[in-house]
Design a protein around this motif. Structure first.
Motif, mmCIF file in Angstrom:
data_model
loop_
_atom_site.group_PDB
_atom_site.id
_atom_site.type_symbol
_atom_site.label_atom_id
_atom_site.label_comp_id
_atom_site.label_asym_id
_atom_site.label_seq_id
_atom_site.Cartn_x
_atom_site.Cartn_y
_atom_site.Cartn_z
ATOM 1 N N GLU A 109 -8.642 1.470 0.030
ATOM 2 C CA GLU A 109 -8.035 2.482 0.892
ATOM 3 C C GLU A 109 -8.404 2.187 2.337
ATOM 4 O O GLU A 109 -9.547 1.852 2.650
ATOM 5 C CB GLU A 109 -8.488 3.890 0.537
ATOM 6 C CG GLU A 109 -7.836 4.953 1.428
ATOM 7 C CD GLU A 109 -8.202 6.378 1.041
ATOM 8 O OE1 GLU A 109 -7.472 7.298 1.466
ATOM 9 O OE2 GLU A 109 -9.195 6.553 0.330
ATOM 10 N N GLN A 118 -3.190 -4.140 -1.391
ATOM 11 C CA GLN A 118 -2.814 -3.105 -2.349
ATOM 12 C C GLN A 118 -3.777 -1.926 -2.238
ATOM 13 O O GLN A 118 -4.861 -2.032 -1.707
ATOM 14 C CB GLN A 118 -2.807 -3.674 -3.758
ATOM 15 C CG GLN A 118 -1.776 -4.777 -3.956
ATOM 16 C CD GLN A 118 -1.699 -5.253 -5.389
ATOM 17 O OE1 GLN A 118 -1.785 -4.475 -6.318
ATOM 18 N NE2 GLN A 118 -1.528 -6.557 -5.565
ATOM 19 N N THR A 139 -4.104 2.101 -0.920
ATOM 20 C CA THR A 139 -3.541 3.211 -0.146
ATOM 21 C C THR A 139 -3.839 3.035 1.332
ATOM 22 O O THR A 139 -4.889 2.517 1.702
ATOM 23 C CB THR A 139 -4.143 4.552 -0.622
ATOM 24 O OG1 THR A 139 -3.937 4.687 -2.031
ATOM 25 C CG2 THR A 139 -3.499 5.734 0.091
ATOM 26 N N ARG A 176 0.825 -1.212 0.000
ATOM 27 C CA ARG A 176 0.000 0.000 0.000
ATOM 28 C C ARG A 176 0.858 1.259 0.000
ATOM 29 O O ARG A 176 1.840 1.355 0.740
ATOM 30 C CB ARG A 176 -0.922 0.007 1.217
ATOM 31 C CG ARG A 176 -1.982 -1.078 1.194
ATOM 32 C CD ARG A 176 -2.926 -0.971 2.378
ATOM 33 N NE ARG A 176 -3.872 -2.067 2.340
ATOM 34 C CZ ARG A 176 -5.022 -2.052 1.656
ATOM 35 N NH1 ARG A 176 -5.347 -0.956 0.983
ATOM 36 N NH2 ARG A 176 -5.821 -3.092 1.658
#
Length: 520
Positions: free
Chosen positions: A124, A167, A169, A23
């Motif tokens: 995210e 993966q 953010t 990330r």
């Protein structure tokens, strides 16, 4: 004559898996997200305040009910992962207990969120920290998240039907995002890079990382970094210099030994601090061969060299106000018709001779030539060596501490404090004068091991210390138990390679070398 060896994974770049992506980290102003995946720290007892209270209100009380049902109490280091709470796809609660907020606590919180993020498909994850008072809080949370989410999957074949995990953010939202972002970019991101560098080196197999490729990876990592110079002493030069110790370890391998020195100058003409690391890229034990069980672990017998080099990478990239040298004593210890025999007498660069009673005690052997060389060339004021040296260190203190040996009480105090602050802790072990008697040899200056299996870690430290100039402040760190996490991960150390020593040395420089200069 050495045989030519073609590494099995010479084209390893073609094997890199997309699953290795981690990330991306971002730091932003504090704000409560409307939906998605969110993480929040919770104090002991789960008090109804701060981000937890705001999330509970958004969920119509569902979050508090879930916490009560799960019996979550907010104890430090505990994690509760709740899917589908109110408008949120995922709510991750991280307990902080009743401890005061410190950089280490923040790094642990970030690390636990990072580890959870590896197993999450959320694009995210938002980590909320609403407390003011520490402008760099976001940087420490980001450092922890970077370390906690570390994975090494380069040689795994991706499975097309598998869900994409880990993966996207990870956004850290804090009150003072500007100060935290600046601290992260200019300072702590480089520490994370040093740790990842060391972990990658230690995790790679022995047919990928050997003395030559260790040097190549180091050159790549330091390319373009200001104030850095690199020296490599090859096998031919070792023979000219009389480095019998390093040569005796590497002679049985098709991969020749190398002595790598990375010099960083960030403090003018001040005498440097030297971090000297054992770099046995694979240790079969040589003629004193190890048992087959778990011999694969010996690919990380270069953990000390990786830590020393990773630490100086962090110092150089963040522009630390110090002159520091990473010394990596690199060799592969293999059995061969030319390999060193038990009972051989070896003459070292420092002039002393030793009787090599056990070729599997090779770490201390390569270190003494490395120590003699850096003392001769650079006149360091302080020298700290670090090595996966002995099994007796593991027996003595387990995987909670590295073993610390020194005759300098002030240096011990500084290193122990740096260990506590960084999370890479140390426990002092004795250097008794009687160890000299235990290593006496009838035909050489000393032996490389004692007899009867007594005080193995202390005897190893005493042997190394015989090559250290008494005027040089010296400490030896035996981190055999700390190089690899096997059973239980720590918040900032997932299972596998730990890179123990990188954060310890960085913190030591900050607090004992840089801090007094800032005060002046």
């Amino acid at each position: 004559m050495r045989h030519r060896v073609v590494p099995f994974l010479a084209l390893s770049a073609f094997f890199v898996s997309p699953a290795d992506a981690q990330r991306a980290l971002a730091i932003a102003d504090y704000a409560l997200p409307e939906t998605g995946a969110v993480a929040v720290a919770v104090r002991q007892g789960v008090p109804d305040e701060g981000a937890f209270a705001a999330l509970d209100q958004r969920s119509g009380g569902a979050l508090r009910r879930a916490v009560r049902t799960a019996g979550f109490l907010g104890d430090r280091g505990t994690v509760l992962n709740l899917p589908g709470v109110g408008p949120y796809d995922q709510v991750l609660l991280v307990g902080t207990g009743s401890d005061p907020v410190t950089p280490r606590l923040l790094e642990d919180v970030g690390g636990l969120v990072g580890q959870a993020g590896v197993l999450s498909a959320a694009p995210e994850i938002t980590l909320l920290w609403p407390e003011a008072g520490m402008p760099t809080a976001g940087a420490h949370l980001a450092l922890g998240a970077s370390l906690g989410q570390y994975t090494f999957r380069q040689y795994k074949t991706p499975k097309p039907a598998a869900p994409v995990l880990g993966q996207g953010t990870l956004t850290v939202r804090v009150v003072d995002a500007g100060a935290a972002s600046a601290a992260w970019r200019s300072d702590w991101a480089h520490v994370a890079e040093g740790v990842r560098f060391a972990r990658d080196l230690k995790t790679e197999p022995g047919n990928v990382i050997y003395p030559e490729t260790f040097v190549e990876r180091t050159r790549e990592a330091f390319e373009g970094v200001r104030g850095v110079s690199i020296e490599v002493v090859d096998e031919a030069r070792m023979r000219e210099l009389g480095m019998g110790a390093m040569l005796s370890v590497g002679v049985g391998s098709a991969q020749p030994p190398k002595l790598l020195l990375v010099r960083y100058r960030g403090a003018g003409d001040a005498a440097p601090v030297a971090f000297v690391g054992k770099g046995i890229t694979f240790d079969s034990g040589g003629i004193s061969i190890k048992p087959a069980d778990n011999m694969w672990r010996m690919k990380h017998d270069m953990a000390g060299a990786a830590a020393a080099t990773g630490a100086v990478l962090a110092l150089a990239k963040r522009g630390a106000r110090v002159n520091a040298i990473a010394v990596a004593a690199l060799a592969e210890n293999m059995p061969d018709g030319e390999a060193a025999r038990p009972g051989d007498v070896v003459r070292t660069l420092g002039g002393l001779t030793f009787e090599n009673l056990n070729t599997d005690a090779e770490g201390r052997i390569v270190l003494v030539d490395a120590i003699a060389y850096v003392q001769r060339q650079d006149k360091p004021s302080m020298l700290i060596d670090i090595a996966t040296l002995t099994g007796s260190q593991v027996t003595a203190v387990g995987d909670e501490y590295g073993g610390l040996f020194s005759r300098d009480d002030a240096l011990v105090a500084d290193l122990v404090a740096a260990g506590a602050a960084s999370g890479e802790e140390l426990w002092r072990l004795p250097l008794h004068p009687s160890y000299a008697k235990d290593l006496e040899s009838p035909i050489a200056d000393l032996r490389n091991v004692g007899s009867g299996g007594r005080a193995g870690a202390g005897l190893g430290a005493h042997f190394i210390g015989a090559w250290v100039d008494p005027a040089v402040r010296w400490a030896h760190i035996d981190m055999a138990s700390m190089a690899w996490r096997d059973d239980a991960p720590l918040p900032t150390v997932p299972l596998g390679a730990s890179a123990y020593g990188v954060r310890l040395f960085d913190r030591f420089v900050r607090d004992t070398i840089e801090a007094p200069k800032r005060a002046d």
